[in-house]
Write an enzyme that holds these catalytic residues in place. Sequence first.
Site, PDB file in Angstrom:
ATOM      1  NE  ARG A  61      -4.014   1.797   2.451  1.00 56.08           N
ATOM      2  CZ  ARG A  61      -4.080   2.792   3.351  1.00 56.08           C
ATOM      3  NH1 ARG A  61      -3.127   2.909   4.274  1.00 56.08           N
ATOM      4  NH2 ARG A  61      -5.088   3.634   3.344  1.00 56.08           N
ATOM      5  CG  HIS A  65      -1.611   5.194  -0.330  1.00 55.25           C
ATOM      6  ND1 HIS A  65      -2.328   5.755   0.714  1.00 55.25           N
ATOM      7  CD2 HIS A  65      -2.441   4.286  -0.900  1.00 55.25           C
ATOM      8  CE1 HIS A  65      -3.533   5.210   0.777  1.00 55.25           C
ATOM      9  NE2 HIS A  65      -3.619   4.303  -0.189  1.00 55.25           N
ATOM     10  CG  ASN A  93      -1.457   8.343   3.347  1.00 55.14           C
ATOM     11  OD1 ASN A  93      -1.719   7.271   2.796  1.00 55.14           O
ATOM     12  ND2 ASN A  93      -0.896   9.352   2.708  1.00 55.14           N
ATOM     13  CG  HIS A 193      -8.244  -3.926  -1.630  1.00 57.06           C
ATOM     14  ND1 HIS A 193      -9.302  -3.048  -1.750  1.00 57.06           N
ATOM     15  CD2 HIS A 193      -7.154  -3.147  -1.371  1.00 57.06           C
ATOM     16  CE1 HIS A 193      -8.889  -1.806  -1.576  1.00 57.06           C
ATOM     17  NE2 HIS A 193      -7.587  -1.849  -1.348  1.00 57.06           N
TER      18      HIS A 193
END
Length: 319
Positions: A61, A65, A93, A193
Amino acid sequence: MAALRSLIIYFCVVSAIMHQTNAELRPDFYDMVCPQALSTIKMVVEQAIYREPRMGASLLRLHYHDCFVNGCDGSNLLDDTPNFTGEKTAHPNLNSARGFDVVDEIKAAVNEACYGNVVSCADILAVAARDSVSALGGNSYEVLLGRRDSRTASIDAANNDLPAPFFNFSGLLSNFQSHGLSREDLVVLSGAHTIGLARCTTFRSRIYNEANIDPGFAGSLRAQCPLSGGDNNTAPLDQTTTSFDTVYYNDLLEEKGLLHSDQELFKGDGRASDGLVRYYSNNAQAFWAHFGVSMIKMGNISPLTGTDGEIRMNCRNVN
């Protein structure tokens, strides 16, 4: 069958383009300056996941990001300074981005193995994401390297550029396309995911208000995520949260997507994304292969190369 052939051709073409057009990034970037770099990153990542399997999802992640906010430049690792408010406290975040201590551990180990500061924090994120996927049962893939690190970060960019868990399909697709990614990339990268957890605040509205959710699934989640309170309680994003498999897609077919944005990929109305979800639910090898291609493509979003940016000695601070 025609749709399947088109999908395979798409990913083959994209894979070739990635290796042809981004010549500044290359897989052998560190072979001469530090041949131990990649094996050192892999060792620390595997140790971290052994201690806490969830860490694989957290490291993956962080790379995602990073790339979606002003390109893959390690900006989301920077702590706030008097000159800028960084990305760590941006809404996507805050209280959820994690793994920064593992990145620190990797950076220290790499600097020692390389006898100096030669591996960028942005490249560490890209390699750690790949090694996390591999450690949790997915296929490894080739990472293109040579990114440099930014000297600044932007909380506003993080708030604006990262897709939210309440986005509808059109919003998700628009966001991905604004970063040079396609519908196919959206569906396959969402497959990340298949590992990790989500906080109650990200799925509360779905389990109490939405109709396209399995009733038993929603009921079981309400015990963990009450209407008020428990915001930081977590639930798994799929039923095998530490295994990089295709259960995520099977869950979508059964209306057991945890996030609103997850279930938006499959509505059962014949849209193109429905077909992709069905395809990956039955084809783990294709998912693993295409995931690697899309990760390479995502990793090519606006990297700093050459003399741009810097190579940080400490990933949390500019030099």
